[in-house]
Structure formats: structure tokens, C-alpha cells
Design an enzyme around this catalytic site. Structure first.
Site, PDB file in Angstrom:
ATOM      1  N   GLY A  99      -0.539   3.612  -8.331  1.00  0.00           N
ATOM      2  CA  GLY A  99      -1.399   2.644  -7.664  1.00  0.00           C
ATOM      3  C   GLY A  99      -2.871   3.020  -7.784  1.00  0.00           C
ATOM      4  O   GLY A  99      -3.231   4.070  -8.326  1.00  0.00           O
ATOM      5  N   ASP A 100      -3.728   2.095  -7.348  1.00  0.00           N
ATOM      6  CA  ASP A 100      -5.182   2.303  -7.312  1.00  0.00           C
ATOM      7  C   ASP A 100      -5.798   2.568  -8.683  1.00  0.00           C
ATOM      8  O   ASP A 100      -6.794   3.277  -8.809  1.00  0.00           O
ATOM      9  CB  ASP A 100      -5.537   3.458  -6.353  1.00  0.00           C
ATOM     10  CG  ASP A 100      -4.987   3.218  -4.964  1.00  0.00           C
ATOM     11  OD1 ASP A 100      -4.889   2.047  -4.579  1.00  0.00           O
ATOM     12  OD2 ASP A 100      -4.657   4.200  -4.279  1.00  0.00           O
ATOM     13  N   LYS A 106      -6.531  -2.224 -10.672  1.00  0.00           N
ATOM     14  CA  LYS A 106      -5.887  -3.503 -11.040  1.00  0.00           C
ATOM     15  C   LYS A 106      -6.659  -4.710 -10.508  1.00  0.00           C
ATOM     16  O   LYS A 106      -6.817  -5.703 -11.206  1.00  0.00           O
ATOM     17  CB  LYS A 106      -4.463  -3.598 -10.442  1.00  0.00           C
ATOM     18  CG  LYS A 106      -3.511  -2.526 -10.876  1.00  0.00           C
ATOM     19  CD  LYS A 106      -2.215  -2.611 -10.104  1.00  0.00           C
ATOM     20  CE  LYS A 106      -2.345  -2.300  -8.633  1.00  0.00           C
ATOM     21  NZ  LYS A 106      -2.689  -0.924  -8.289  1.00  0.00           N
ATOM     22  N   GLY A 110      -4.363  -2.358  -1.641  1.00  0.00           N
ATOM     23  CA  GLY A 110      -5.799  -2.511  -1.360  1.00  0.00           C
ATOM     24  C   GLY A 110      -6.488  -2.639  -2.705  1.00  0.00           C
ATOM     25  O   GLY A 110      -6.582  -1.669  -3.444  1.00  0.00           O
ATOM     26  N   HIS A 111      -6.909  -3.848  -3.057  1.00  0.00           N
ATOM     27  CA  HIS A 111      -7.518  -4.098  -4.366  1.00  0.00           C
ATOM     28  C   HIS A 111      -8.997  -4.408  -4.187  1.00  0.00           C
ATOM     29  O   HIS A 111      -9.360  -5.406  -3.563  1.00  0.00           O
ATOM     30  CB  HIS A 111      -6.817  -5.271  -5.064  1.00  0.00           C
ATOM     31  CG  HIS A 111      -5.376  -4.986  -5.383  1.00  0.00           C
ATOM     32  ND1 HIS A 111      -4.562  -5.856  -6.062  1.00  0.00           N
ATOM     33  CD2 HIS A 111      -4.612  -3.889  -5.128  1.00  0.00           C
ATOM     34  CE1 HIS A 111      -3.363  -5.314  -6.205  1.00  0.00           C
ATOM     35  NE2 HIS A 111      -3.356  -4.124  -5.638  1.00  0.00           N
ATOM     36  N   GLN A 151       0.641  -1.767  -6.263  1.00  0.00           N
ATOM     37  CA  GLN A 151       1.095  -0.385  -6.445  1.00  0.00           C
ATOM     38  C   GLN A 151       1.117  -0.062  -7.950  1.00  0.00           C
ATOM     39  O   GLN A 151       0.263  -0.545  -8.660  1.00  0.00           O
ATOM     40  CB  GLN A 151       2.469  -0.167  -5.802  1.00  0.00           C
ATOM     41  CG  GLN A 151       2.473  -0.226  -4.285  1.00  0.00           C
ATOM     42  CD  GLN A 151       2.491  -1.630  -3.734  1.00  0.00           C
ATOM     43  OE1 GLN A 151       3.275  -2.444  -4.133  1.00  0.00           O
ATOM     44  NE2 GLN A 151       1.617  -1.893  -2.789  1.00  0.00           N
ATOM     45  N   ALA A 191      -8.080   2.573  -0.323  1.00  0.00           N
ATOM     46  CA  ALA A 191      -8.702   1.289   0.014  1.00  0.00           C
ATOM     47  C   ALA A 191      -8.006   0.648   1.219  1.00  0.00           C
ATOM     48  O   ALA A 191      -8.552  -0.244   1.860  1.00  0.00           O
ATOM     49  CB  ALA A 191      -8.635   0.345  -1.191  1.00  0.00           C
ATOM     50  N   THR A 222      -5.929   2.741   3.689  1.00  0.00           N
ATOM     51  CA  THR A 222      -5.839   3.647   4.841  1.00  0.00           C
ATOM     52  C   THR A 222      -7.050   4.574   4.958  1.00  0.00           C
ATOM     53  O   THR A 222      -7.182   5.273   5.958  1.00  0.00           O
ATOM     54  CB  THR A 222      -4.579   4.527   4.713  1.00  0.00           C
ATOM     55  OG1 THR A 222      -4.670   5.236   3.467  1.00  0.00           O
ATOM     56  CG2 THR A 222      -3.310   3.712   4.742  1.00  0.00           C
TER      57      THR A 222
END
Ligand code: GDP
Ligand code: IMO
Ligand code: MG
Length: 398
Positions: free
Chosen positions: A11-12, A15, A39-40, A209, A283, A285
Site C-alpha cells: 500500500g501507499d 496509487k 488513504g489516497h 492497499q 495517510a 492513521t
């Protein structure tokens, strides 16, 4: 044209930014799995910045449709706030369609997520995602359609109250969920309308993710509660849609939030250096992300199982001005060298074997192109785009 854009790591990968850029060439963007664990981050040309948890990422200023399909689990409070935020930064709010079959994340899902996470140590986002999917499978979940008939809705809540008390020792409270529902109600449509609406359109499917967090193919049990690879699209749409092209996004290094194996992880001052340089804080938490060097063995695994056709590399700019860049090209596992894995569980005891590539001062340097060529040769898939900054336009084709 139907294209999927997915993450190839934990993830992160960036994307959201990549989807927002490509969305200008499509009619609609569809979120098909996950929930507000995602979180994007999208930084627009005019300086506006948003972090989407549930809304699909999109190119501001172009007319387009945003779709939240049945495979997503929806936190109504988060979504209602996100819609307000997007309305604030956009002169024209895009057309939004939310599936009536999408399951709803309630406050009791978050309580349960926290309770389970304390036992398992997975390190979830505690956004209630796993428990909402579990309710769906236990056939006690509440879908958006249930809000349309209050008798049905409260009957379900009564069943849930008994179930949660007996099984989990948790009080089911629904708070002001109806206020939030009323805010999103104008956008709720039937899933069939969504499927029908996609016909003859250019559609971009936005993954959440990354492949290594996929429920089945990721680093189980340290994974999320859904299929976040390309495979999740058909289930998440309830329709056997044909995907014409899949694009995999990966970072020039590696990050992970939460627990689980991470062979190339850095610690101490090296980790602090990379985390700070890459602004690697969650982004969703705000947790500091674990950081490490690019792991080509894992990337090859992700490329193989996701079947992506082309690649986008992000955050090469973060590695500017480092003399030598370590890249993991093989593992030592039980005293033996392995340059590919047959089973992802093997990485638990893997020690990385690095090749040290020449660094670069700017992504326009020859050495950066050599870095890309090395990766492409290793993976056997072309890197078609380089993202070199957080802003939507900071991406170029090669
Ligand atoms: P996502 O979950 O995959 O959409 O990624 P996140 O938004 O959680 O994290 C990616 C972070 O990197 C965000 O802060 C982006 O603004 C930023 N970002 C994306 N691409 C690039 C890039 O190529 N270079 C730099 N410096 N930042 C980027
Ligand atoms: P985006 O879409 C990074 C991680 C959590 C945890 C594991 C399970 O922004 O890339 P969950 O709450 O899903 O049950 O947590 O998955 N995780 C993510 N890590 N980016 C994400 O989304 C994530 N969504 C979940 O940290 O390790
Ligand atoms: Mg993210």
C-alpha cells in the site's frame, strides 16, 4: 477501455496520485474493494490537497463519474465528510454513484477491530474493515439498501445487538448514523444501475492497499480483509467485467504500516533518514511507516500474481543524492540463496542480498534510467511512467 491501477507493495505506493492523473482520460473511476483503511493523497495543480479514504481519486476540472461499488465497505461518517471536502475544493462536484449493496461500517465494527487487533497484533488501521467484511460473510451485515426501510433496518440492529453481546461482549450502538446516511442518500443507486452505467464507457478501476496485503495472496495473516489485486474487481462489481489493461504502481523503495514480515526493512538512523525524506507517515492513521530498500524478489512475486501489463514507478525523486542505492535481488533462506519465492511465507526467514546501483541527483540523470532498466530486466515488465513528485502533473511517460 477498462483499466485497473493497483498497488504492488504494502500500500501507499502513490496509487491515488497516479489514478487521479490517468482519470482525465476516462469517463469514470470505480472503487471496488476496501474501505476507509485506504488513504489516497492527491495534490492538485492549484495547491488543493485531499486525502481520499472512500471516494475514488479523480482529475479536478474534468467531468467524470465516481463510483463506489458493492465490494466496498462504507463508513458513512467518513464518506459524508469527504463529499463535503471535495465540494469545497471543486467548483463542480463530479457525478457520484454509491451501490445500495455496499455494506456499512458501524462504530461497533471499529470497537471489535480494536479488540481483535490487541489480541492478534496485526496492526490494522482499526477502521472496522475486517469486522464489517466478517459480518457480511456471517450474513448479518447492514447494507445501504437497508436504510430505505426502517423496519428492516431496526430488525437487523436487534439481531446484531444480541449477536455482538453474546459473541463479542460488545454493545451495538449506532449513534447518529441516519444523519450521515441522509447526506449520502442522494447518491445511492442500485448495483445493477452501476453495472449498466459502465457499458460503453472508459472505466478506470482504482485499487486500494497493495498486492502484498491481499487477503489470499499477501503476507497472511498480516493482510487486509479484501482482495485488493486485480482479482477483486469482478467480485467487487458483481459482474464479470473484462479488464483490458492493468497497471501496477510501485515505490522506488519499500514501506509498510502495521506488522508483518519485511525483509529489507531499515532501522535506527537509516530508517529515520528515509522516513523523513519520503514523508512516510500513514495517510489514514498518521502512524510512522516502516521503511526499507526496494525488494525485487517481492516485486517480481507481485507482478507475477497480479498479471500487470505495465508499471509506474513513484518517489524515485526521494532517493535523489544518495551515492549507492541498495536493491534486493535475492534472499538467503536457511543458508541457501534464492532469487524467487514459491510461497510468500518464505520471506519470514529471508535475509536480503543486495546489489548496489549507482545513485542519481535528479530523475533526469542517466543513472536513474539505468536503475529503471535494471528493474525492468529483472521483472520482465516495462516501466511506462515515472512519477517524480506528489502533484498530479508530476508524472511523465518514458
Ligand atoms: P496511496 O495510498 O497509494 O494513494 O499513497 P499515499 O497517498 O498513502 O502515499 C503516497 C504519498 O507519496 C503521498 O503523500 C503522495 O502525495 C506522495 N507521492 C506520490 N507520488 C509521489 C512521487 O512520485 N514523489 C513524491 N515525492 N511524492 C509522491
Ligand atoms: P492504501 O489504499 C497501507 C494495512 C494496515 C494493516 C493491514 C490490515 O492507502 O494503500 P486493515 O485495517 O485493512 O484491516 O489493516 O493492512 N493497510 C494499509 N497499509 N495502505 C493502505 O491503504 C492500507 N490499508 C490497510 O496497516 O497492516
Ligand atoms: Mg495510502
Amino acid at each position: 477501455m477498462r483499466t485497473a491501477i493497483i498497488g504492488l507493495q504494502w500500500g501507499d505506493e502513490g496509487k491515488g496520485k497516479v489514478v487521479a492523473y490517468f482519470s482525465q482520460f476516462y469517463d469514470c473511476v470505480v472503487r471496488y474493494s476496501g474501505g476507509s483503511n485506504a488513504g489516497h493523497t492527491i495534490e492538485y495543480k492549484d495547491g488543493a490537497k485531499i486525502v481520499n479514504h472512500l471516494l475514488p481519486s479523480f482529475y479536478k476540472g474534468k467531468d467524470m463519474e465516481l463510483i463506489i461499488s458493492s465490494g466496498v465497505v462504507v463508513d458513512l461518517e467518513v464518506l459524508a465528510k469527504e463529499i463535503e471536502e471535495v465540494k469545497r475544493i471543486c467548483s463542480k462536484f463530479p457525478k457520484l454513484m454509491i451501490s445500495n449493496l455496499a455494506h456499512v461500517v458501524f462504530p461497533y465494527h471499529k470497537l471489535l477491530d480494536e479488540k481483535i487487533d490487541r489480541e492478534t497484533g496485526i496492526g490494522t488501521t482499526r477502521r472496522g474493515i475486517g469486522p464489517a467484511y466478517v459480518d457480511k460473510i456471517n450474513r448479518i451485515g447492514v447494507r445501504l439498501a437497508d436504510f430505505e426501510n426502517l423496519d428492516i433496518f431496526y430488525n437487523k440492529i436487534e439481531v446484531l445487538k444480541t449477536f455482538y453481546q453474546k459473541i463479542y461482549g460488545i454493545e451495538v450502538e449506532i449513534g447518529n448514523i441516519h444523519d450521515y446516511y441522509n447526506k449520502i442518500a442522494p447518491y445511492v443507486v442500485s448495483q445493477l444501475e452501476i453495472i449498466d452505467n459502465l457499458k460503453n464507457k472508459k472505466v478506470l478501476f482504482e485499487g486500494t492497499q497493495g498486492v502484498l496485503l491481499d487477503l489470499d495472496m499477501g503476507t497472511y495473516p498480516y493482510v487486509t480483509g479484501s482482495n485488493c489485486s486485480v482479482t477483486g474487481i469482478q467480485n467487487g462489481l458483481g459482474f464479470p467485467v473484462q479488464i483490458d489493461k492493468s497497471i501496477g504502481v510501485f515505490k522506488a523503495y519499500q514501506t509498510r504500516v502495521g506488522n508483518g514480515p519485511f525483509p529489507t526493512e531499515l532501522f535506527g538512523s537509516e530508517a529515520d533518514f528515509l522516513r523523513k525524506k519520503g514523508k512516510e507517515y500513514g495517510a489514514t492513521t498518521g502512524r510512522p511507516r516502516r521503511v526499507g530498500w526496494l525488494d525485487l524478489v517481492l516485486l517480481k512475486y507481485a507482478v507475477t500474481i497480479s498479471g500487470v501489463d505495465e508499471l509506474v514507478i513513484t518517489k524515485g525523486d526521494i532517493l535523489n543524492n544518495i551515492e549507492k542505492i541498495p536493491v534486493c535481488v535475492a534472499y538467503e533462506i536457511s543458508g541457501r540463496k534464492k532469487d524467487c519465492i514459491n510461497n510468500i511465507d518464505e520471506i519470514v526467514d529471508a535475509k536480503p542480498i543486495y546489489k548496489y546501483l549507482n545513485g542519481w541527483n535528479s530523475i533526469n540523470d542517466k543513472t536513474f534510467l539505468e536503475f529503471l532498466k535494471f528493474i525492468e530486466d529483472y521483472l520482465g515488465v516495462k516501466i511506462k511512467y515515472i512519477s517524480y513528485g506528489p502533484k498530479i502533473e508530476e508524472i511523465k511517460q518514458i
